[in-house]
Design an enzyme around this catalytic site. Structure first.
Site, PDB file in Angstrom:
ATOM      1  N   CYS A 161       0.876  -1.171   0.000  1.00  0.00           N
ATOM      2  CA  CYS A 161       0.000   0.000   0.000  1.00  0.00           C
ATOM      3  C   CYS A 161       0.904   1.209   0.000  1.00  0.00           C
ATOM      4  CB  CYS A 161      -0.920  -0.004   1.215  1.00  0.00           C
ATOM      5  SG  CYS A 161      -1.861   1.538   1.378  1.00  0.00           S
ATOM      6  N   GLN A 285      -3.351  11.510  15.218  1.00  0.00           N
ATOM      7  CA  GLN A 285      -3.469  11.889  13.815  1.00  0.00           C
ATOM      8  C   GLN A 285      -2.677  10.946  12.912  1.00  0.00           C
ATOM      9  OE1 GLN A 285      -5.359  13.988  12.308  1.00  0.00           O
ATOM     10  NE2 GLN A 285      -5.906  15.657  13.682  1.00  0.00           N
ATOM     11  N   GLU A 335     -13.419  16.685  26.418  1.00  0.00           N
ATOM     12  CA  GLU A 335     -13.593  15.597  25.437  1.00  0.00           C
ATOM     13  C   GLU A 335     -14.569  14.602  26.042  1.00  0.00           C
ATOM     14  OE1 GLU A 335     -13.741  12.920  22.773  1.00  0.00           O
ATOM     15  OE2 GLU A 335     -12.371  14.562  22.289  1.00  0.00           O
ATOM     16  N   CYS A 410     -12.318  18.739   9.386  1.00  0.00           N
ATOM     17  CA  CYS A 410     -12.007  17.670   8.436  1.00  0.00           C
ATOM     18  C   CYS A 410     -13.106  17.520   7.394  1.00  0.00           C
ATOM     19  CB  CYS A 410     -11.782  16.344   9.176  1.00  0.00           C
ATOM     20  SG  CYS A 410     -13.213  15.788  10.132  1.00  0.00           S
TER      21      CYS A 410
END
Length: 454
Positions: A161, A285, A335, A410
């Site tokens: 990949c 990330q 969060e 995003c």
């Protein structure tokens, strides 16, 4: 009546790309979506399906080719769902993503005058993923591994990949060839039979540390010692081998129980000068190189002088919070996932930050309570999931009115929608900076800078 019918064959001009990389052509205003076609191309197509307001067509022949068309280097690009636009040059990808963000801000946000800067891309847009989640299965008795085909759970079998690390390739290929020898049966989703579900490979870009997680259906794993031995032979640099147990009949990758088979419980990485400990299930990330660019932009837009208190409303494991804590007087992160808050506290301690506070809970409930307790913010940072900010959180921002908001997104569409709401509530969007976090795919992140109007 629709201007085209199923099984029509026609020549069309491709005007645009959709968010998932399909070409868009219009016949008398009726959109046709054509997988594999690029803007600027004249193509022959076969109409596959027509709905009331749009249809789908198969690319038959390219009559006039886009100057940005390239040959996709991946051997399974046509079937794998991991990348959508490898056939578009990187210059073309950045132009497409810039237009996508600009169009969203203009059309959805109704903000045509907001500057949207050119996309910040990568010097080398390959091999950037620090985490690979590789499903294993069988096809006519043969072990297969790779990534899911587009819109399915069929595995596009491959040994490489080009957007994941070479170490992940080596582990994927090596285990695929060794499972029968070890007596390990790959998991089958439909029958709920088999043992090995996924292999997850993570690598610290700055440290080189590598974690391999074997996701198994059962805790009992008699082949574990041989698996550890083989993985270390495939990639001697591995520092951590983990087993995660997921007995459920689900397509969620991880289960609740995690065991260390060999090596360390965590690996470490750095973004800029900030260190992070990453466990098997930590959110982190995917592209650390561009994360540094993205967070650097957020830090620039936060305009910190050292006297400000900052609230990070979707703080995760504290990645943005700790980046900001280098320059801020105090940073408070909230969060909803308790484990992420524990990771954030540990990472703050790891870096010696004493100017942070982290709390688990919904931001739209925690932040108003903080304000009642006198914990107010000069700058508020949001980095929400693809669905954008919770409506209650937006109303909380408009009620509490911090002087500056930095929005890390995003999803350009939900960013534009939320900017419109904040603008209507008294904020002004000064500028937007797109950042390419996921080359070869249609995804694009962006950072927006908002100031409370006088």
């Amino acid at each position: 009546m629709k201007p085209v019918q199923k099984n029509d064959r026609l020549s069309v001009y491709v005007e645009d790309l959709t968010h998932d990389g399909a070409g868009v052509a219009k016949v008398d205003g009726y959109p046709l979506f054509i997988q594999g076609a690029l803007p600027g191309e004249d193509v022959k197509v076969h109409v596959l399906k027509t709905l009331k307001s749009y249809g789908f067509a198969k690319l038959i022949e390219i009559e006039k080719e886009s100057p940005f068309r390239v040959k996709a280097p991946c051997p399974v690009f046509d079937t794998c769902g991991g990348c959508q636009i490898q056939h578009l040059s990187y210059e073309g990808q950045l132009a497409f993503k810039g237009n996508m963000v600009r169009n969203a801000i203009t059309r959805i946000g109704k903000l045509p005058d907001v500057p949207v800067h050119p996309v910040k891309g990568m010097d080398n847009p390959w091999r950037y993923r620090n985490k690979s989640q590789i499903p294993f299965g069988t096809d006519n008795g043969r072990v297969v591994a790779g990534f899911y085909e587009s819109r399915s759970h069929n595995i596009a079998d491959t040994d490489i990949c080009l957007i994941q690390t070479m170490e992940a390739d080596a582990i994927m290929s090596g285990l695929k060839q060794s499972l029968h020898e070890m007596g390990i049966e790959p998991y089958e989703e439909e029958t709920h039979r088999g043992q090995l579900r996924h292999v997850v490979v993570r690598k610290g870009r700055a440290t080189g540390e590598i974690m391999v997680t074997l996701v198994t259906k059962k805790k009992k794993f008699p082949q574990s010692e041989r698996a550890v031995e083989l993985i270390r032979s495939f990639v001697p640099e591995v520092t951590s081998i983990i087993q995660n147990v997921n007995p459920e009949k689900t397509n969620v990758i991880f289960g609740d129980e995690t065991l260390t088979l060999w090596g360390k419980d965590v690996i470490e990485d750095r973004i800029g000068d900030v260190r992070f400990e990453i466990s098997a299930r930590s959110f982190y990330q995917i592209n650390p190189e561009q994360t540094e660019v993205l967070y650097g932009q957020a830090l620039e837009y936060a305009q910190l002088t050292g006297d400000e208190t900052v609230i990070d409303a979707y703080c995760g494991i504290g990645t943005i919070s700790l980046f900001l804590a280098q320059k801020a007087k105090f940073v408070m992160g909230v969060e909803i996932v308790p484990q992420a808050i524990e990771d954030a506290k540990r990472n703050a301690e790891l870096n010696g930050f004493s100017n942070t506070l982290f709390e688990a809970g919904p931001a739209e409930q925690v932040i108003p309570r903080w304000y009642k307790e006198g914990k107010t913010a000069d700058v508020l940072v949001v980095d929400p999931p693809r669905k954008g900010c919770d409506e209650q959180l937006l109303q909380t921002i408009l009620k509490q009115r911090p002087g500056r908001v930095v929005y890390v997104s995003c999803n350009p569409a939900t960013l534009a929608r939320d900017l419109r709401i904040l603008e209507d509530g008294g904020y002004r969007t000064k500028e937007v900076q797109p950042v390419d976090m996921f080359p070869q795919t249609t995804h694009c992140e962006a950072v927006a800078w908002l100031e409370l109007a006088d």
